[in-house]
Design an enzyme around this catalytic site. Structure first.
Site, PDB file in Angstrom:
ATOM      1  N   ARG A  15       0.831  -1.219   0.000  1.00 42.47           N
ATOM      2  CA  ARG A  15       0.000   0.000   0.000  1.00 42.47           C
ATOM      3  C   ARG A  15       0.863   1.265   0.000  1.00 42.47           C
ATOM      4  O   ARG A  15       0.352   2.373  -0.065  1.00 42.47           O
ATOM      5  CB  ARG A  15      -0.892   0.015   1.241  1.00 42.47           C
ATOM      6  CG  ARG A  15      -1.971  -1.056   1.237  1.00 42.47           C
ATOM      7  CD  ARG A  15      -3.272  -0.455   0.717  1.00 42.47           C
ATOM      8  NE  ARG A  15      -4.374  -1.388   0.753  1.00 42.47           N
ATOM      9  CZ  ARG A  15      -5.236  -1.502   1.767  1.00 42.47           C
ATOM     10  NH1 ARG A  15      -5.099  -0.753   2.841  1.00 42.47           N
ATOM     11  NH2 ARG A  15      -6.238  -2.352   1.701  1.00 42.47           N
ATOM     12  N   GLY A  16       2.171   1.106   0.132  1.00 44.54           N
ATOM     13  CA  GLY A  16       3.072   2.260   0.199  1.00 44.54           C
ATOM     14  C   GLY A  16       3.466   2.753  -1.181  1.00 44.54           C
ATOM     15  O   GLY A  16       3.077   2.174  -2.209  1.00 44.54           O
ATOM     16  N   VAL A  18       6.426   2.747  -2.746  1.00 47.29           N
ATOM     17  CA  VAL A  18       7.242   1.792  -3.515  1.00 47.29           C
ATOM     18  C   VAL A  18       6.474   0.486  -3.731  1.00 47.29           C
ATOM     19  O   VAL A  18       6.433  -0.042  -4.850  1.00 47.29           O
ATOM     20  CB  VAL A  18       8.575   1.509  -2.780  1.00 47.29           C
ATOM     21  CG1 VAL A  18       9.347   0.402  -3.481  1.00 47.29           C
ATOM     22  CG2 VAL A  18       9.406   2.786  -2.693  1.00 47.29           C
ATOM     23  N   GLY A  19       5.870  -0.029  -2.671  1.00 47.25           N
ATOM     24  CA  GLY A  19       5.198  -1.323  -2.770  1.00 47.25           C
ATOM     25  C   GLY A  19       4.100  -1.327  -3.826  1.00 47.25           C
ATOM     26  O   GLY A  19       3.961  -2.292  -4.589  1.00 47.25           O
ATOM     27  N   SER A 110      18.718   2.995   1.136  1.00 52.86           N
ATOM     28  CA  SER A 110      18.347   4.331   0.688  1.00 52.86           C
ATOM     29  C   SER A 110      19.604   5.170   0.509  1.00 52.86           C
ATOM     30  O   SER A 110      20.593   4.977   1.222  1.00 52.86           O
ATOM     31  CB  SER A 110      17.442   4.976   1.734  1.00 52.86           C
ATOM     32  OG  SER A 110      17.252   6.338   1.424  1.00 52.86           O
ATOM     33  N   SER A 111      19.529   6.137  -0.404  1.00 51.43           N
ATOM     34  CA  SER A 111      20.686   7.020  -0.592  1.00 51.43           C
ATOM     35  C   SER A 111      20.986   7.827   0.670  1.00 51.43           C
ATOM     36  O   SER A 111      22.113   8.265   0.875  1.00 51.43           O
ATOM     37  CB  SER A 111      20.441   7.974  -1.767  1.00 51.43           C
ATOM     38  OG  SER A 111      19.282   8.745  -1.541  1.00 51.43           O
ATOM     39  N   CYS A 112      19.964   8.015   1.546  1.00 51.66           N
ATOM     40  CA  CYS A 112      20.193   8.848   2.729  1.00 51.66           C
ATOM     41  C   CYS A 112      20.924   8.116   3.843  1.00 51.66           C
ATOM     42  O   CYS A 112      21.127   8.675   4.919  1.00 51.66           O
ATOM     43  CB  CYS A 112      18.885   9.449   3.235  1.00 51.66           C
ATOM     44  SG  CYS A 112      17.760   8.234   3.875  1.00 51.66           S
ATOM     45  N   TYR A 139      17.184   5.920  11.486  1.00 58.97           N
ATOM     46  CA  TYR A 139      16.702   5.185  10.303  1.00 58.97           C
ATOM     47  C   TYR A 139      17.893   4.568   9.564  1.00 58.97           C
ATOM     48  O   TYR A 139      17.862   3.407   9.148  1.00 58.97           O
ATOM     49  CB  TYR A 139      15.969   6.208   9.430  1.00 58.97           C
ATOM     50  CG  TYR A 139      15.522   5.753   8.088  1.00 58.97           C
ATOM     51  CD1 TYR A 139      14.338   5.043   7.947  1.00 58.97           C
ATOM     52  CD2 TYR A 139      16.251   6.068   6.944  1.00 58.97           C
ATOM     53  CE1 TYR A 139      13.901   4.659   6.693  1.00 58.97           C
ATOM     54  CE2 TYR A 139      15.822   5.684   5.694  1.00 58.97           C
ATOM     55  CZ  TYR A 139      14.653   4.981   5.572  1.00 58.97           C
ATOM     56  OH  TYR A 139      14.228   4.592   4.334  1.00 58.97           O
ATOM     57  N   LYS A 143      18.723   0.671   8.628  1.00 58.35           N
ATOM     58  CA  LYS A 143      18.805   0.223   7.233  1.00 58.35           C
ATOM     59  C   LYS A 143      20.154  -0.421   6.930  1.00 58.35           C
ATOM     60  O   LYS A 143      20.237  -1.407   6.193  1.00 58.35           O
ATOM     61  CB  LYS A 143      18.576   1.423   6.303  1.00 58.35           C
ATOM     62  CG  LYS A 143      17.113   1.814   6.186  1.00 58.35           C
ATOM     63  CD  LYS A 143      16.400   0.810   5.326  1.00 58.35           C
ATOM     64  CE  LYS A 143      14.934   1.118   5.179  1.00 58.35           C
ATOM     65  NZ  LYS A 143      14.238   0.077   4.411  1.00 58.35           N
ATOM     66  N   THR A 167      17.529   6.344  -4.689  1.00 57.80           N
ATOM     67  CA  THR A 167      17.654   7.759  -4.374  1.00 57.80           C
ATOM     68  C   THR A 167      16.296   8.278  -3.892  1.00 57.80           C
ATOM     69  O   THR A 167      15.355   7.498  -3.713  1.00 57.80           O
ATOM     70  CB  THR A 167      18.128   8.517  -5.631  1.00 57.80           C
ATOM     71  OG1 THR A 167      18.460   9.840  -5.251  1.00 57.80           O
ATOM     72  CG2 THR A 167      17.062   8.548  -6.718  1.00 57.80           C
ATOM     73  N   ASN A 168      16.130   9.606  -3.719  1.00 66.38           N
ATOM     74  CA  ASN A 168      14.819  10.178  -3.351  1.00 66.38           C
ATOM     75  C   ASN A 168      13.789   9.797  -4.409  1.00 66.38           C
ATOM     76  O   ASN A 168      14.026  10.007  -5.589  1.00 66.38           O
ATOM     77  CB  ASN A 168      14.884  11.703  -3.325  1.00 66.38           C
ATOM     78  CG  ASN A 168      15.858  12.213  -2.303  1.00 66.38           C
ATOM     79  OD1 ASN A 168      15.757  11.873  -1.124  1.00 66.38           O
ATOM     80  ND2 ASN A 168      16.800  13.019  -2.744  1.00 66.38           N
ATOM     81  N   HIS A 182       8.387  13.842   2.351  1.00 64.28           N
ATOM     82  CA  HIS A 182       9.655  14.244   1.751  1.00 64.28           C
ATOM     83  C   HIS A 182       9.465  15.557   0.997  1.00 64.28           C
ATOM     84  O   HIS A 182       8.338  16.019   0.796  1.00 64.28           O
ATOM     85  CB  HIS A 182      10.157  13.153   0.802  1.00 64.28           C
ATOM     86  CG  HIS A 182      10.613  11.930   1.526  1.00 64.28           C
ATOM     87  ND1 HIS A 182       9.982  10.716   1.417  1.00 64.28           N
ATOM     88  CD2 HIS A 182      11.649  11.737   2.372  1.00 64.28           C
ATOM     89  CE1 HIS A 182      10.616   9.824   2.173  1.00 64.28           C
ATOM     90  NE2 HIS A 182      11.621  10.414   2.756  1.00 64.28           N
ATOM     91  N   ARG A 212      19.678  17.696  -4.940  1.00 69.52           N
ATOM     92  CA  ARG A 212      19.033  16.398  -4.740  1.00 69.52           C
ATOM     93  C   ARG A 212      18.713  15.753  -6.089  1.00 69.52           C
ATOM     94  O   ARG A 212      18.447  16.436  -7.081  1.00 69.52           O
ATOM     95  CB  ARG A 212      17.714  16.558  -3.972  1.00 69.52           C
ATOM     96  CG  ARG A 212      17.877  16.948  -2.516  1.00 69.52           C
ATOM     97  CD  ARG A 212      18.449  15.824  -1.683  1.00 69.52           C
ATOM     98  NE  ARG A 212      18.568  16.203  -0.286  1.00 69.52           N
ATOM     99  CZ  ARG A 212      19.601  16.863   0.245  1.00 69.52           C
ATOM    100  NH1 ARG A 212      20.617  17.210  -0.529  1.00 69.52           N
ATOM    101  NH2 ARG A 212      19.638  17.159   1.523  1.00 69.52           N
ATOM    102  N   ASP A 272      19.092  22.261   6.336  1.00 73.63           N
ATOM    103  CA  ASP A 272      19.212  21.899   4.923  1.00 73.63           C
ATOM    104  C   ASP A 272      19.352  20.391   4.714  1.00 73.63           C
ATOM    105  O   ASP A 272      19.061  19.882   3.653  1.00 73.63           O
ATOM    106  CB  ASP A 272      20.470  22.550   4.328  1.00 73.63           C
ATOM    107  CG  ASP A 272      20.151  23.861   3.633  1.00 73.63           C
ATOM    108  OD1 ASP A 272      18.963  24.119   3.368  1.00 73.63           O
ATOM    109  OD2 ASP A 272      21.099  24.610   3.355  1.00 73.63           O
TER     110      ASP A 272
END
Ligand SMILES: NC(=O)c1ccc[n+]([C@@H]2O[C@H](COP(=O)([O-])OP(=O)(O)OC[C@H]3O[C@@H](n4cnc5c(N)ncnc54)[C@H](OP(=O)(O)O)[C@@H]3O)[C@@H](O)[C@H]2O)c1
Length: 315
Positions: A15-16, A18-19, A110-112, A139, A143, A167-168, A182, A212, A272
């Site tokens: 339900r997300g 990405v999913g 994740s890239s973050c 987080y 991960k 990435t984002n 985001h 970004r 930032d």
């Protein structure tokens, strides 16, 4: 055991953002036997429930797209929730998948979670080479543990788990809640509402100078299916667009797409985050995949979706 279009595939978190895109991409590709559970039906932080689910359903493939996800504010204010839920979800799913004989699992980093000052563009080898961005380290630590768990299970048990580093992301179904979202969906909503109110000025958090990279979630889902089918190795793989924009450029683009005609200001007293975040996608391209949806086209589609779903989108 190779997967085929009849293989049972469990998409966790369907339900997300990405999913949902992964479910769509799998169906479009021809996979007919998907297993799906909502958060209410199966809480992935509940180890006993997760083990029972895997024993009963015995999926052959797993895409782990369920996670506790959010922007700077959410990460900053709920550190315990972010580290706890993500550690539990991934530990339960990866371990139960291995125990029940899953043939292939895709985990998402994740890239973050790369070091805050990693050399740009960020190569996969930068992971764990420096200090993290403090606003989301809870987080990130979780991960990174998930990636290491996949690598450890591959080494010790021969479990075929791979980890991708998106990435984002943005796209239809995104979270448009201003506190937890985001930057891109937050801008879409703010410019849309400012246009409706006829505001002459809008202020964006931060200096506008951080750079970004944004990838449409349908591109990510396509990459996930490609690597599910073709990539079986320990090294992580970046999934990005390959070019970045400043937040100022992004805000201008969103304003244009949303039809907002007022001024755009920046509040430099707000954080930032990481100064620049662009992934090196050499490895991914060598694996035979590249993205297709340019940023303006992707934002136009996402804005159209947002307008159609203003009533039921996550606001
Ligand atoms: N979005 C991005 O920009 C981005 C970038 C890089 C990587 N990723 C990665 O992509 C993955 C998916 O992110 P997303 O953006 O699709 O997040 P999302 O839209 O918030 O979706 C996450 C899904 O996981 C579900 N979930 C959360 N906790 C759960 C639990 N305890 N049990 C069962 N389901 C649970 C959520 O259900 P509820 O909503 O019902 O809680 C939701 O459906 C994450 O691993 C994330 O790190 C995302």
């Amino acid at each position: 055991m190779a997967l085929n279009f009849h293989s049972k595939i469990y998409v966790a978190g369907h339900r997300g953002l990405v999913g949902a895109a992964v479910e769509r991409a799998l169906r479009e590709r021809g996979y007919q036997n998907l297993v799906l559970r909502t958060h209410a039906e199966l809480d992935l932080t509940d180890q006993a429930a997760v083990r029972a689910f895997f024993e009963r359903e015995r999926p052959e493939g797993v895409i782990l797209a369920a996670a506790r996800v959010g922007g700077i504010h959410a990460n900053n204010t709920r550190p315990a929730l972010f580290i706890r839920d993500n550690l539990l979800i991934q530990d339960n799913v990866i371990d139960a998948a291995y125990r029940s004989g899953v043939a292939k699992l895709v985990f998402l980093g994740s890239s973050c979670i790369y070091p805050k000052f990693a050399p740009q563009p960020i190569h996969e080898d930068s992971l764990l080479t420096g200090a993290l961005e403090p606003t989301n380290e809870w987080y990130a630590v979780a991960k990174i543990a998930g990636i290491k768990m996949c690598q450890a299970y591959r080494r010790e048990f021969g479990f075929n788990a791979i980890s991708l580093m998106p990435t984002n992301l943005y796209g239809p179904g995104d979270n448009f809640d201003l506190q937890n979202s985001h930057v891109l969906p937050a801008l879409i909503r703010r410019f849309h509402e400012a246009k409706l109110r006829g505001d002459s000025q809008i202020t964006v958090w931060g200096t506008g100078t951080p750079r970004r990279e944004f990838l449409h979630v349908h591109d990510l889902a396509d990459a996930i299916v490609h690597l599910l089918e073709t990539y079986d190795a320990e090294p992580i793989v970046n999934v990005g667009w390959g070019e970045d924009v400043t937040i100022r450029e992004l805000a201008t683009l969103v304003a244009e797409v949303a039809g907002y005609r007022g001024e755009v200001g920046f509040d430099a007293s707000k954080p930032d985050g990481t100064p620049r975040k662009l992934l090196d996608t050499t490895r991914l391209r060598a694996l035979g995949w590249q993205p297709r949806i340019p940023l303006r086209e992707g934002i136009e589609g996402t804005y159209a979706w947002f307008r159609q779903h203003v009533a039921d989108a996550r606001l």
